[in-house]
Design a protein around this motif. Structure first.
Motif: not given
Lengths: 531, 329
Positions: A204-205, A230, A234, A237, B103, B174-177, B274-275, B277, B279, B283, B287
């Motif tokens: 997912g990342q 990555r 979207d 995005a 997740r 986006g992303g978490i980190k 989703t937009i 990203t 995790p 999302q 998927q």
């Protein structure tokens, strides 16, 4: 016309880049280090290219696991194999393997690895390859750096070599032998010989790989420290990430066509089709020949005359495409010919032909109705379906669009045959024998996607396809494919309407990018970032 | 001997027993519903791969157990679920429980911060607007609420991204980190927090507007009631009146909405995750539908139904706390 010019422009650009390559970046110019971040739309279930032939897999694994042979703009180039030759009778192919190459875990790469992967994966498990290698009887290793492939029927060396960049990735025998190959943990944590070593796959990342300090091309390669893929689902995005500088490249049309057009006028980016010559695809119109109306050749020809291909290329593909000429694209090399019958846009002629075929306009204003399944493969295909429906309306054919998602489409068309017409795209993979011929050859098992599930059968065509696949003389082989192409254009079992490569958006910081015809699948050992 | 439990525990126990058939029914229903969708995970996989031969497809189906009749698959799945075994994800090639545990943190964090902000800010703004009904402040707050209410979260997300990431460069897209930055300690916390600013805002604003509008009308209604007039007649100050007499009563419908909306936030997080990203479960759910990853999807639905049942239970407890006329029965 605009489309053609753009195409020519791209081609010229490719040639210019090619000729300037040797004199291009010298060692002093190159800046070492840095992390290259590239965008991918969808996650991958596996990263093992010996189990899954797919550009999505190569895009990642190509940097980690190398093929025996790769393709450059100058032809096929040695990677893990240094020399190749075929026997007179075509029954054996001998490869010399590169010496002194180690897997990322330090074990040496030898013929045992090639033999194991070929017999256990390429022949048994790898899609497309299992058909290609069906007659492979065994791989002998007379010494650790010689591999001899033995076939029960002649295998043309051109076909073998053309298939290798995609279908010729060896994986380490010592990590796979005696395990359940499909469940082996190295399928998602690949170990190869490439310029980058796999680090981690965060679902997912992202996927990350770091520089292989022991790379066989020498200590100066690779130039980058790290590559990160990555996943951004979207497309808007993804375009924002490119503009914000968080991502350096988005390949395989990873952003919307509107953004591609916008970014192509932005001087921070290189936008183009260079580097996808080996990944050209056809946008198609497929017919269900079980329906007597479209089984009528005259009807199919009339429908082709009803399609304004140039208009579709300009509006849908924004000029990044050209009209199709049968099952082999112009990127197909010697096997391609443009000496084929064509069906220029002429709606009046189309109407006249439909009248003659016995389908006059009825009281409801239409000649007949078609149930059309559009493939959900992104923007191109969906717009192409809508254009098809509109164009058919012009010649008084009513088209109902049955929109569906991927599994729904594949089952509806290829297994249940529940359609009159369909559209999608199909990728050409270096050689017609390992790609587009399955669209024409009858006898494909029911339910196999992207094959002739159209109820169309021509014994003559089947014979031509089989003969060409085992013809050893390259010139004769090319003639045979020209004949197949002509016949496919005459009988139109499928309309290969438009040929289009993919499009990349790349930051101008990237150097040496898109310098091979399958760049996104290649190893990027010479890619670098200017700071 | 009669076993005596405190009423609240007894109540909790009964709700737990009632929840089991509900969840079982949800699981069977979803399983059958998913089987109605055309195509299975092998079709999706083959679609991803760009084609495969028939033997390959048949072998995969056999390995995944998809060659069995639907009722056999259902029985096998439910039997495993009874032992809390969620099965194997063929997309991620990991046990589903591992995939879910990886997740759920992100989604819970996103939901908690979004709902927390939406609830507190929404309630506060709603109360202020009601106390100054039809003034400029009220009009401003109400208009803002309407704008938030009418803006779809995907649009809001993209517009924020355009402004704050592309134009201003303040926040990550986006992303978490930040990947390949290798932050540790507080730097990591700050990095993650920065990545969550836009998703949280995008997810919370629409709910904020719900709470705002409901709180405003609720406060205005309660403020007219007899007991408020009595309290005022007895000389209670405006602040005391607001917090002790009006707010507590006006909160009841808002809490109802909070309980109801908890499940829809899960739905909203699909779009936002989703937009951006992220995790998270949203999302993952998206998927899984696309890839027809039955086991993972069923696991998500199981987890979601457990969360919703638990939140409903907590809402009921909160009711009883806010309004002593309501008994736990």
């Amino acid at each position: 016309m605009k489309g053609l010019l753009k195409w020519l422009g791209c081609a010229a650009f490719g040639i210019a880049a090619l000729t300037s390559l040797p004199g291009g970046a010298t060692a002093q110019d190159v800046q070492r280090g840095g992390t290259f971040i590239t965008h991918m739309i969808s996650e991958q279930r596996t990263l093992n290219p010996a189990l899954r032939a797919s550009t999505g897999v190569y895009n990642i694994s190509g940097k980690i696991v190398e093929p025996l042979i790769d393709k450059s703009y100058d032809g096929y180039v040695p990677v893990l194999a240094t020399e190749w030759s075929g026997s007179e009778d075509g029954l054996s192919i001998t490869l010399k393997l590169r010496e002194g190459v180690n897997w990322h875990d330090g074990k040496p790469f030898t013929c045992d690895d090639v033999a194991f992967t070929a017999m256990e994966m390429w022949k048994e498990l790898l899609n497309y390859s299992s058909a290609l290698q069906a007659n492979l009887e065994g791989v002998d290793c007379p010494d650790p750096y010689t591999a001899v492939f033995n076939y029960s029927k002649p295998m043309p060396i051109e076909l073998f070599v053309a298939a290798m960049p995609d279908l010729g990735h060896p994986v380490p025998k010592h990590l796979y032998e005696g395990t359940d190959i499909l469940k082996n943990k190295h399928n998602t944590a690949p170990v190869g010989t490439g310029p980058f070593k796999f680090v981690e796959y965060e679902r997912g990342q992202y996927v990350m790989a770091v520089r292989n300090d022991e790379y066989w091309r020498g200590p100066e390669y690779p130039y980058l420290d790290r590559i990160v893929w990555r996943f951004i689902k979207d497309k808007s995005a993804a375009a924002a990430a490119l503009e914000a500088g968080e991502v350096h490249e988005s390949g395989f049309i990873g952003v919307s066509m509107a953004d591609i057009e916008r970014l192509s006028n932005d001087e921070r980016f290189d936008v183009g089709t260079r580097g996808y010559e080996n990944n050209v695809a056809h946008s198609t119109v497929e017919f269900n020949h079980r329906n007597p109306i479209v089984a009528d050749l005259k009807v199919r020809q009339a429908m082709y005359h009803g399609l304004d291909i140039d208009y579709a290329i300009d509006t849908i593909m924004r000029g990044f495409a050209k009209p199709g000429r049968g099952p082999i694209p112009s990127a197909g090399g010697a096997n391609y010919t443009d000496d084929v019958p064509t069906y220029p846009y002429d709606p009046e002629l189309a109407k006249q032909m439909l009248d003659e075929a016995g389908y006059p306009v009825k009281d409801d204003g239409f000649r007949f109705k078609l149930r059309h399944r559009p493939a959900p493969w992104g923007e191109y295909t969906q717009l192409w379906a809508e254009y098809f429906a509109q164009a058919m309306k012009e010649i008084d054919i009513d088209v109902e669009l049955l929109t569906n998602d991927a599994p729904g489409f594949l089952n509806g068309v290829y297994r249940d045959h529940d359609f009159d017409t369909a559209n999608g795209w199909h990728q050409f993979r270096s050689d017609p024998a390992v790609s587009t011929m399955v669209w024409l050859r009858s006898g494909q098992p029911n339910g196999t996607p992207w094959t002739n599930q159209f109820g169309w059968k021509s014994e003559e065509m089947d014979q031509m396809i089989d003969d060409a696949a085992s013809e050893l003389d390259p010139e004769k082989r090319a003639d045979m494919y020209h004949a197949i192409q002509r016949k496919a254009m005459e009988e139109l079992p499928v309309i290969f309407a438009i040929e289009h490569p993919f499009i990349s958006v790349t930051s101008k910081k990237a150097q040496n990018h898109h310098n091979t015809p399958r760049w996104n699948s290649s190893s990027w050992y010479d890619l670098w970032l200017s700071q | 001997m009669r076993l005596t439990l405190p009423p609240i525990l007894l109540y909790a126990l009964r709700r737990l027993v009632q929840a089991v058939p509900v969840i079982v029914l949800i699981m069977i229903g979803t399983f059958l519903l998913l089987k109605l969708a055309p195509g299975d995970t092998v079709d999706a996989l083959v679609g991803d791969m760009g084609g495969a031969d028939a033997n390959f497809i048949a072998r995969l189906r056999e390995e995944y157990g998809l060659d069995q009749p639907v009722w056999v698959q259902l029985w096998r799945y439910m039997a495993k679920l009874a032992t809390f075994d969620f099965g194997w994800s063929f997309v991620y090639e990991q046990p589903v429980s591992t995939v879910l545990l990886d997740r759920i943190g992100v989604t819970l964090l996103l939901m908690a911060t979004s709902l927390g902000i939406a609830f507190t800010v929404g309630v506060a703004l709603g109360a202020i607007a009601a106390r100054r009904a039809y003034s400029l402040t009220d009009n401003l707050i109400s208009t803002l609420g309407l704008v938030f209410y009418a803006t779809p979260s995907f649009f809001l997300s993209l517009m924020m991204m355009l402004l704050f990431s592309v134009k201003l460069g303040w926040l990550p897209v986006g992303g978490i980190k930040s990947i390949a930055a290798f932050y540790t300690g507080w730097d990591h916390v700050v990095d993650v927090a920065l990545h969550l600013v836009m998703p949280t805002a995008a997810l919370s604003l629409i709910y904020l507007s719900f709470y705002l509008r409901l709180m405003r009308s609720s406060v205005m209604e309660v403020a007219e009631l007899d007991f408020v007039r009595t309290a005022r007649a007895k000389g209670a100050g405006e602040t005391r009146l607001m917090f002790h007499h009006i707010m507590r009563n006006a909160l009841l419908p808002v809490v109802t909405l909070f309980g109801l909306q908890f499940s829809t936030v899960l739905g909203g997080s699909v779009v936002v995750e989703t937009i951006f990203t992220l995790p998270g479960l949203g999302q993952l759910a998206y998927q899984s539908v696309v890839q027809r990853d039955m086991n993972t999807l069923m696991g998500i639905i199981f987890l979601s139904s457990v969360i919703v049942v638990a939140v409903n239970f907590l809402t009921d407890l909160l009711y009883a706390r806010l309004d002593s006329r309501i008994e736990l029965a």
